[in-house]
Design an enzyme around this catalytic site. Structure first.
Site, PDB file in Angstrom:
ATOM      1  CG  ASP A 141      29.794 104.700  52.862  1.00  0.00           C
ATOM      2  OD1 ASP A 141      28.306 104.480  52.839  1.00  0.00           O
ATOM      3  OD2 ASP A 141      30.430 103.529  53.547  1.00  0.00           O
ATOM      4  CG  ASN A 144      25.886 103.624  44.480  1.00  0.00           C
ATOM      5  OD1 ASN A 144      26.489 104.707  44.667  1.00  0.00           O
ATOM      6  ND2 ASN A 144      26.041 102.756  45.452  1.00  0.00           N
TER       7      ASN A 144
END
Ligand code: FPP
Length: 262
Positions: free
Chosen positions: A27, A75
């Site tokens: 991330d 996503n």
């Protein structure tokens, strides 16, 4: 100069207590780029380089299973242009790294709802998996279009169908049977789960499998997470005591008070 000290020397590991399976939530690519006034996709490109270096380091150290969360079900809601860049980076990574995977005995696989991925990416994934299937030193798994809740629901549906068809009785359902219906059926649970970028969440990653996993959070953004950061995370894992719900005395009596399950 300190930069010349190899990460192995700075964080010496006990080879008898290596985590068998390391999972990583990568991330912070977007923030890394934004902090430098770059477009988000430049962060993903730098993140792809971290993938390459961390895979190499994990293999060098002797990790047996490395699982990277590369694209979540959620996503898909990102802008189309960003998704296209991520898919292109993934394809390029697979093409460029194939030989290194083969040379280093790394078996590649992908888990997740792969049918949602573009056809060419699906073909590249299948090709890479087939071409590396003989790799016996490390399994590299990319979680793509992956969501743990969907994985668990799909397992429950498969088990329910088996009960309905009379192939299974409800009494047969236990932890092991359930785990055998997950994408990770052939893998041990992660011993260590790393998340970069200062977020303290699992974000729908390996929820069943992480029941007893050691969690490691770092502020470092994924594009800055390279060999040394990986070594630091594994080193810190080795300083911890894993109890699996037992007392310290019970663990000591078992002679396995630290590191991975035997
Ligand atoms: C999270 O950063 C990262 C991703 C959603 C994708 C991970 C992709 C890569 C590491 C590069 C390509 C992958 C491979 C396997 C070559 P973010 O965009 O959510 O960052 P932010 O939270 O700072 O916005």
């Amino acid at each position: 100069m300190s930069a010349e000290i190899p990460p192995e020397s700075r964080y010496p590991l006990d080879n008898n207590r290596l985590p068998r399976h390391v999972a990583i939530i990568m991330d912070g690519n977007g923030r890394w780029a934004q902090r430098q006034g770059l477009r988000r996709v430049r962060g993903h490109a730098a993140g792809a380089e971290s993938v390459r270096l961390v895979v190499r380091q994990a293999r060098k150290v002797g990790i047996s299973f490395l699982t990277l969360y590369a694209f979540s079900e959620e996503n898909w809601q990102r802008p189309g242009a960003e998704i296209r860049v991520l898919m292109a980076l993934l394809s390029r990574y697979l093409q460029r790294e194939l030989k290194e995977m083969q040379d280093n005995q790394i078996a590649f696989q992908a888990i997740g709802n792969l049918s949602r991925l573009p056809q060419d990416v699906q073909e590249e994934l299948a090709k890479t998996a087939a071409a590396t299937a003989a790799g016996a030193q490390m399994v590299l798994t990319l979680a793509l279009s992956y969501g743990a809740r969907s994985e668990i629901v799909a397992a429950a549906q498969a088990i329910a169908r088996a009960v309905k068809d009379g192939r299974l009785s409800p009494e047969d359902i236990d932890h092991d049977l359930f785990a055998r219906h997950l994408f990770t059926a052939d893998m041990p649970d992660p011993d260590l789960l790393i998340r970069t970028s200062g977020e303290f969440r699992l974000s729908n990653f390996l929820l069943w499998q992480s029941a007893y996993t050691e969690l490691y959070f770092t502020d470092t953004l994924w594009p800055d997470f390279r060999e040394e950061e990986f070594m630091k995370a594994v080193w810190e894992y080795q300083q911890r005591e894993r109890r699996y719900g037992l007392t310290q005395e019970q663990i000591a009596a078992q002679g396995a008070s630290r590191g991975p399950r035997t």
